[in-house]
Each structure stands twice: as C-alpha cells, then as structure tokens.
Design a protein around this motif. Structure first.
Motif, PDB file in Angstrom:
ATOM      1  N   TRP A  75      21.791  23.204  47.034  1.00 26.86           N
ATOM      2  CA  TRP A  75      20.829  22.773  48.046  1.00 26.86           C
ATOM      3  C   TRP A  75      21.533  22.309  49.321  1.00 26.86           C
ATOM      4  O   TRP A  75      20.894  22.164  50.367  1.00 26.86           O
ATOM      5  N   GLN A  76      22.836  22.081  49.251  1.00 27.53           N
ATOM      6  CA  GLN A  76      23.605  21.680  50.432  1.00 27.53           C
ATOM      7  C   GLN A  76      23.957  22.866  51.327  1.00 27.53           C
ATOM      8  O   GLN A  76      24.519  22.686  52.412  1.00 27.53           O
ATOM      9  N   ALA A  77      23.623  24.078  50.900  1.00 26.30           N
ATOM     10  CA  ALA A  77      24.039  25.281  51.633  1.00 26.30           C
ATOM     11  C   ALA A  77      23.574  25.237  53.086  1.00 26.30           C
ATOM     12  O   ALA A  77      22.443  24.850  53.381  1.00 26.30           O
ATOM     13  N   ARG A  78      24.463  25.670  53.966  1.00 20.20           N
ATOM     14  CA  ARG A  78      24.183  25.670  55.403  1.00 20.20           C
ATOM     15  C   ARG A  78      24.876  26.875  56.020  1.00 20.20           C
ATOM     16  O   ARG A  78      26.001  27.209  55.639  1.00 20.20           O
ATOM     17  N   PHE A  79      24.228  27.530  56.973  1.00 21.18           N
ATOM     18  CA  PHE A  79      24.849  28.693  57.606  1.00 21.18           C
ATOM     19  C   PHE A  79      26.195  28.295  58.204  1.00 21.18           C
ATOM     20  O   PHE A  79      26.322  27.274  58.881  1.00 21.18           O
ATOM     21  N   PHE A  80      27.197  29.136  57.958  1.00 26.29           N
ATOM     22  CA  PHE A  80      28.547  28.839  58.437  1.00 26.29           C
ATOM     23  C   PHE A  80      29.001  29.841  59.498  1.00 26.29           C
ATOM     24  O   PHE A  80      29.339  29.482  60.612  1.00 26.29           O
ATOM     25  N   THR A  81      29.000  31.133  59.136  1.00 30.67           N
ATOM     26  CA  THR A  81      29.408  32.146  60.110  1.00 30.67           C
ATOM     27  C   THR A  81      28.974  33.525  59.619  1.00 30.67           C
ATOM     28  O   THR A  81      28.622  33.691  58.447  1.00 30.67           O
ATOM     29  N   THR A  82      29.004  34.494  60.510  1.00 33.31           N
ATOM     30  CA  THR A  82      28.714  35.878  60.141  1.00 33.31           C
ATOM     31  C   THR A  82      29.836  36.759  60.670  1.00 33.31           C
ATOM     32  O   THR A  82      30.370  36.512  61.762  1.00 33.31           O
ATOM     33  N   VAL A  83      30.227  37.762  59.883  1.00 31.55           N
ATOM     34  CA  VAL A  83      31.335  38.632  60.285  1.00 31.55           C
ATOM     35  C   VAL A  83      30.965  40.086  60.047  1.00 31.55           C
ATOM     36  O   VAL A  83      30.157  40.394  59.165  1.00 31.55           O
ATOM     37  N   ASN A  84      31.563  40.949  60.843  1.00 31.64           N
ATOM     38  CA  ASN A  84      31.324  42.383  60.702  1.00 31.64           C
ATOM     39  C   ASN A  84      32.619  43.154  60.488  1.00 31.64           C
ATOM     40  O   ASN A  84      32.605  44.370  60.350  1.00 31.64           O
ATOM     41  N   HIS A  85      33.734  42.427  60.483  1.00 35.01           N
ATOM     42  CA  HIS A  85      35.043  43.036  60.269  1.00 35.01           C
ATOM     43  C   HIS A  85      35.892  42.080  59.440  1.00 35.01           C
ATOM     44  O   HIS A  85      35.773  40.856  59.570  1.00 35.01           O
ATOM     45  N   ARG A  95      38.851  41.247  59.739  1.00 34.79           N
ATOM     46  CA  ARG A  95      39.722  40.382  60.542  1.00 34.79           C
ATOM     47  C   ARG A  95      39.036  39.075  60.949  1.00 34.79           C
ATOM     48  O   ARG A  95      39.695  38.108  61.330  1.00 34.79           O
ATOM     49  N   ASP A  96      37.697  39.059  60.873  1.00 29.20           N
ATOM     50  CA  ASP A  96      36.945  37.874  61.279  1.00 29.20           C
ATOM     51  C   ASP A  96      36.545  36.981  60.112  1.00 29.20           C
ATOM     52  O   ASP A  96      35.796  36.015  60.307  1.00 29.20           O
ATOM     53  N   LEU A  97      37.020  37.278  58.904  1.00 28.66           N
ATOM     54  CA  LEU A  97      36.662  36.462  57.749  1.00 28.66           C
ATOM     55  C   LEU A  97      37.117  35.015  57.935  1.00 28.66           C
ATOM     56  O   LEU A  97      38.124  34.757  58.608  1.00 28.66           O
ATOM     57  N   PRO A  98      36.394  34.057  57.360  1.00 26.52           N
ATOM     58  CA  PRO A  98      36.766  32.642  57.504  1.00 26.52           C
ATOM     59  C   PRO A  98      38.207  32.393  57.061  1.00 26.52           C
ATOM     60  O   PRO A  98      38.650  32.921  56.045  1.00 26.52           O
ATOM     61  N   ARG A  99      38.888  31.574  57.811  1.00 23.60           N
ATOM     62  CA  ARG A  99      40.280  31.227  57.473  1.00 23.60           C
ATOM     63  C   ARG A  99      40.306  29.968  56.601  1.00 23.60           C
ATOM     64  O   ARG A  99      41.066  29.039  56.840  1.00 23.60           O
ATOM     65  N   THR A 100      39.476  29.991  55.585  1.00 22.06           N
ATOM     66  CA  THR A 100      39.413  28.884  54.643  1.00 22.06           C
ATOM     67  C   THR A 100      40.092  29.310  53.344  1.00 22.06           C
ATOM     68  O   THR A 100      40.334  30.492  53.110  1.00 22.06           O
ATOM     69  N   THR A 101      40.358  28.334  52.505  1.00 21.95           N
ATOM     70  CA  THR A 101      41.015  28.618  51.220  1.00 21.95           C
ATOM     71  C   THR A 101      40.131  28.244  50.036  1.00 21.95           C
ATOM     72  O   THR A 101      40.562  28.374  48.896  1.00 21.95           O
ATOM     73  N   VAL A 102      38.911  27.805  50.312  1.00 25.36           N
ATOM     74  CA  VAL A 102      38.016  27.388  49.226  1.00 25.36           C
ATOM     75  C   VAL A 102      37.465  28.615  48.505  1.00 25.36           C
ATOM     76  O   VAL A 102      37.459  29.723  49.052  1.00 25.36           O
ATOM     77  N   PRO A 103      36.991  28.444  47.265  1.00 26.61           N
ATOM     78  CA  PRO A 103      36.419  29.584  46.533  1.00 26.61           C
ATOM     79  C   PRO A 103      35.191  30.155  47.230  1.00 26.61           C
ATOM     80  O   PRO A 103      34.423  29.421  47.860  1.00 26.61           O
ATOM     81  N   GLU A 104      35.022  31.462  47.093  1.00 26.46           N
ATOM     82  CA  GLU A 104      33.852  32.146  47.633  1.00 26.46           C
ATOM     83  C   GLU A 104      33.125  32.863  46.491  1.00 26.46           C
ATOM     84  O   GLU A 104      33.764  33.459  45.618  1.00 26.46           O
ATOM     85  N   ILE A 105      31.812  32.787  46.512  1.00 23.81           N
ATOM     86  CA  ILE A 105      30.963  33.517  45.568  1.00 23.81           C
ATOM     87  C   ILE A 105      30.155  34.509  46.384  1.00 23.81           C
ATOM     88  O   ILE A 105      29.421  34.110  47.292  1.00 23.81           O
ATOM     89  N   ALA A 106      30.287  35.800  46.100  1.00 26.14           N
ATOM     90  CA  ALA A 106      29.594  36.831  46.871  1.00 26.14           C
ATOM     91  C   ALA A 106      28.326  37.273  46.160  1.00 26.14           C
ATOM     92  O   ALA A 106      28.310  37.441  44.940  1.00 26.14           O
TER      93      ALA A 106
END
Length: 251
Positions: free
Chosen positions: A5-15, A17-28
């Motif tokens: 429920w804490q989810a909040r829009f962070f960013t959108t990418v189309n390439h 090279r623009d992926l977030p430079r974070t190191t946290v886990p991602e669930i797709a």
C-alpha cells in the motif's frame, strides 16, 4: 496493513540505459494486454490509479517503476522520494500480444523486456499475469522461458477467475501447476514457479498474492527479525529470574 500500500510512482523508462540506478530488489509484473495486469497491481497496492491501462491495449511500451518505502501515498506528487529509504521497486512491464501494435513496436518490446528480464541483476522475481480462461499463450511461454534460466522465482497469477465455475477453477489451477512443474533445470530440479487464482471483482486471492510478493521482495525480513528479537528478550528475562540453584555451579 500491506507494505504494498506504500507504492508510489517512481519513474518510467523506455530504454535500458535509463533504468533506476538503485540496488534494491525489483519485482516485475508482466502479462498479455487485457489480462488484467494494471487492475491486479492497483488492487494489490490499494490504489485506483497507480498503474494505468492504455485505452488502446498494447500501446504502452515503457517500464513504469513504483517505489516501496522512501515516500507515502499521502505525500504530494511533487514531493521527492527519499531514494535512500526505498526498500524495493515494482516494475510494471509493457503489455504484450496486441495484434494492432506495429512491427517496430513489437521488436522494441522484445528487446526491452528480453534484456530486462534476463540481465537485470536487481530483478528478484517475476509476477506473470495470465487470464485464467486463456493461460500459457505462446508469448506467456516465451516470457517464462526468457526468465527461467536466471533461476529466480516466477509467481503466476491467474486473473478473472470469477468467469469460471468452481470445477473449472480447480482444473485450471491444477493444470497450470502441472505445466509449471514440467520445467526443470539441467539437473532435473524444478524451478521456483508458483501459481494461484485471482479475481479483482470478487476479491479472490488478494491476501495470497500480497503475502507471496512481500516474501519475494524480502519485506517479511523485518517481522521475522523482530520476532526473533522478542524471543531472545524473553529468554534473557527467564534466565535473569531463574532460581540460584539452577545456575551452573562455581568452583
């Protein structure tokens, strides 16, 4: 309350090279257009407009990221997210399989999604959304087989189960599990694939999906650590109150 429920829009990418430079886990989250992916994300995150479904299915060719931690939904949309406090990211992948999408768009989707699911180190797991009436289309299988070699978990959510009767639901779930169990690695070991039934309309499977996604993101670790801490604290109190004759003898 679910951490989703804490989810909040962070960013959108189309390439890539623009992926977030974070190191946290991602669930797709991936799935065919019209399989109910956006609806599933919104109901799991308890927000009506978090994930948007395009009016023309299949036209959205971006990856949208939502943060868990670092912000809360009551904050103004222009307030910056504290990146250092983000616990994980949800990645909403473009819907696939819509016939009217141009060949160039399909090629771009294949490159973007194929590279992302196969090469993104931060990607911890895939949630594959499939219509329970038409699961395991060719493109669903392609997504499975793109991701399987990583050895990471896939959780399949079979949506719109309200369109099936009880017997159909039971058979669909059994057949889906059998199909997933047929995937094995070079040593004959099964992949970490799981499946469940889901209905946004009838609110079926929401708690199950929430628990599984939080587990995959590692969001249950804090609760487990707190429980262990409480047990250790109780043990310490018990030892402190123990009678003298139960203590080890001294020389």
């Amino acid at each position: 309350m679910s951490k989703l429920w804490q989810a909040r829009f962070f960013t959108t990418v189309n390439h890539l090279r623009d992926l977030p430079r974070t190191t946290v886990p991602e669930i797709a989250f991936a799935g065919r257009s019209n399989a109910g992916k956006s609806t599933a994300i919104n109901i799991l995150c308890n927000q009506k407009g978090l994930a948007f479904a395009s009016k023309t299915p299949g036209r959205t060719q971006h990856i949208n990221f939502f943060s868990i931690g670092g912000a809360h939904v009551a904050m103004h949309r222009k307030d910056a997210t504290n990146v250092d406090e983000i616990r994980c990211l949800l990645a909403d992948l473009p819907g696939y399989g819509y016939a009217e999408v141009s060949g160039d768009a399909k090629l771009h989707w294949q490159r973007l999604l194929g590279d992302y699911v196969q090469r993104r180190d931060q990607l911890a797991a895939l949630v594959l959304i499939m219509d329970s009436r038409r699961p395991f289309t060719d493109l669903d299988i392609q997504m499975l087989e793109w991701f399987a070699p990583t050895g990471k978990p896939i959780h399949c959510i079979l949506t719109k189960v309200d369109k099936l009767n009880r017997n159909e639901s039971v058979n669909t779930l059994r057949q889906a599990q059998a199909r997933l169990d047929s995937y094995v690695d070079e040593d004959g070991e099964g992949f970490p694939f799981t499946v469940q039934l889901f209905s946004a309309l009838k609110r079926v499977g929401i708690e199950e999906a929430t628990a599984k996604i939080e587990e995959l993101m590692g969001l249950n670790d804090d609760a487990a650590a707190a429980a262990v801490g409480a047990i250790n604290a109780d043990d310490s109190d018990d030892n402190a109150d123990a009678p003298a004759d139960t203590q080890p003898p001294t020389a």
